[in-house]
Scaffold this active site. Structure first.
Site, PDB file in Angstrom:
ATOM      1  N   ASP A  52      22.119  42.283  80.009  1.00 38.18           N
ATOM      2  CA  ASP A  52      21.558  42.231  81.467  1.00 38.18           C
ATOM      3  C   ASP A  52      19.957  42.231  81.181  1.00 38.18           C
ATOM      4  OD1 ASP A  52      24.136  43.206  81.672  1.00 38.18           O
ATOM      5  OD2 ASP A  52      23.541  44.230  83.396  1.00 38.18           O
ATOM      6  N   HIS A  54      17.953  42.058  84.328  1.00 38.76           N
ATOM      7  CA  HIS A  54      17.553  42.761  85.679  1.00 38.76           C
ATOM      8  C   HIS A  54      15.971  42.749  86.011  1.00 38.76           C
ATOM      9  CE1 HIS A  54      21.373  44.322  86.967  1.00 38.76           C
ATOM     10  NE2 HIS A  54      21.620  44.809  85.856  1.00 38.76           N
ATOM     11  N   ASP A  80      23.366  39.158  85.060  1.00 41.21           N
ATOM     12  CA  ASP A  80      22.434  39.929  85.754  1.00 41.21           C
ATOM     13  C   ASP A  80      21.047  39.907  85.246  1.00 41.21           C
ATOM     14  OD1 ASP A  80      24.817  41.238  86.588  1.00 41.21           O
ATOM     15  OD2 ASP A  80      24.419  43.299  86.081  1.00 41.21           O
ATOM     16  N   ASN A 112      27.599  40.088  87.880  1.00 39.90           N
ATOM     17  CA  ASN A 112      27.965  40.533  89.131  1.00 39.90           C
ATOM     18  C   ASN A 112      26.920  40.770  89.989  1.00 39.90           C
ATOM     19  OD1 ASN A 112      27.302  42.975  87.326  1.00 39.90           O
ATOM     20  ND2 ASN A 112      27.705  43.981  89.301  1.00 39.90           N
ATOM     21  N   HIS A 113      25.624  40.646  89.496  1.00 42.20           N
ATOM     22  CA  HIS A 113      24.437  40.553  90.472  1.00 42.20           C
ATOM     23  C   HIS A 113      24.038  39.244  90.828  1.00 42.20           C
ATOM     24  CE1 HIS A 113      22.769  44.846  90.487  1.00 42.20           C
ATOM     25  NE2 HIS A 113      23.966  44.970  89.694  1.00 42.20           N
TER      26      HIS A 113
END
Length: 309
Positions: A52, A54, A80, A112-113
């Site tokens: 990830d 982010h 992500d 999933n983001h």
């Protein structure tokens, strides 16, 4: 519209505003490139696996610096790219520019983001509204999300995915058969690949996330055996040490966002897979705040739930 990728790269790294029409052109070109990739992208060694990101742009730049850089290193990013951090747009666009510039060196997997519903709540939508005054750029990026691969297979030996396994999926061919070009469903195989987590459970269990499942060593061993692979590499969960091997080395979680959410105090890692499939981890720390740039706190407009922490 013709875009100068090298010029955009410089602008992104310097934190300059990218015009809306430039983002549109980048997203259109990226869709065209990504639509020809498989649900399970094939990747050769040597390759560096990244977890990830982010929206932590400055830490993403450190990641490239510490791991060789895209000019001479092959990368798989496990999704992500956006939300939580304050440079989601720049982080995602940087990866798209690299993908367009070096298509065989960057593989981008959906997390999933990378969905409309989640980005509306966890920061990306608000970031775009703050930077552009409208949601057009968010929409362009969400359309690219729909074209991202659901996984990757390295040398037919290592399966890469954002979250984990699904009770609805036994083989890689079943993943290849999914119609991925859509918003992520609330349940089913595609959802589980992006949302599930490994745990010390005896069989499939409900996930506290409200989507996906918890799966244990038995499910991992079965998947490895049926698909004749040696390792599942995934992200999706904060690991304070940057990476965590489980189930006798059959699964590894890689986390690449140091000091996650600008407060967790964790280190980050990337995993290099050599030609002989040897695993080499590189650990790195967050960029320190300087001149208002880097790992700084920026207030957000709306309180965000912490259930991903």
């Amino acid at each position: 519209m013709l875009v100068d990728l090298d010029e955009i790269l410089v602008s992104l790294k310097e934190g300059r505003h990218i015009p809306e029409e430039t983002v549109y052109a980048l997203c259109m070109d990226s869709q065209e490139l990504l639509m020809n990739e498989s649900n399970v992208a094939r990747v050769d060694t040597p390759v560096t696996i990244c977890g990830d990101i982010h929206g932590q742009l400055h830490d993403l730049l450190t990641l490239f610096e510490k791991s060789g850089g895209v000019e001479k290193t092959r990368y798989v990013f496990l999704g992500d790219f956006v939300d939580r951090g304050f440079y989601s747009l720049e982080s995602f666009l940087l990866l798209l520019v690299y993908k367009l510039r070096y298509p065989d060196r960057i593989t981008l997997i959906r997390g999933n983001h990378e969905t409309r519903q989640i980005t509306k709540v966890y920061g990306f939508y608000d970031e775009v509204m703050r930077k552009y005054g409208n949601s057009n750029v968010w929409r362009y990026c969400c359309e690219v999300f729909d074209y991202l691969s659901l996984g990757a297979i390295i040398n037919d030996s290592i399966f890469c995915v954002h979250g984990g396994l699904s009770p609805d999926i036994t083989t890689l061919n079943e993943i290849r058969a999914i119609d991925r070009k859509q918003e992520v469903p609330h349940e089913g195989g595609m959802c589980d690949l992006l949302w599930s987590d490994p745990d010390e459970v005896d069989t499939w269990s409900m996930s506290p996330r409200g989507a996906g499942f918890l799966f244990g060593k038995g499910e991992v061993d079965e998947f490895l055996h049926v698909n004749n692979v040696d390792l599942i590499a995934r992200a999706h969960q904060l690991v304070m040490e940057g990476y965590k091997e489980m189930f006798d080395g059959g699964l590894v979680t890689v986390w690449s966002a140091p000091n996650y959410c600008y407060r967790c105090g964790n280190v980050a890692a990337v995993l290099k897979i050599e030609d002989n499939l040897e695993r080499k981890y590189t650990i790195f720390e967050a960029v320190q705040a300087q001149n208002g740039v880097g790992n700084t706190i920026i207030p957000t407009k709306k309180a965000q739930m912490d259930y991903f922490l």
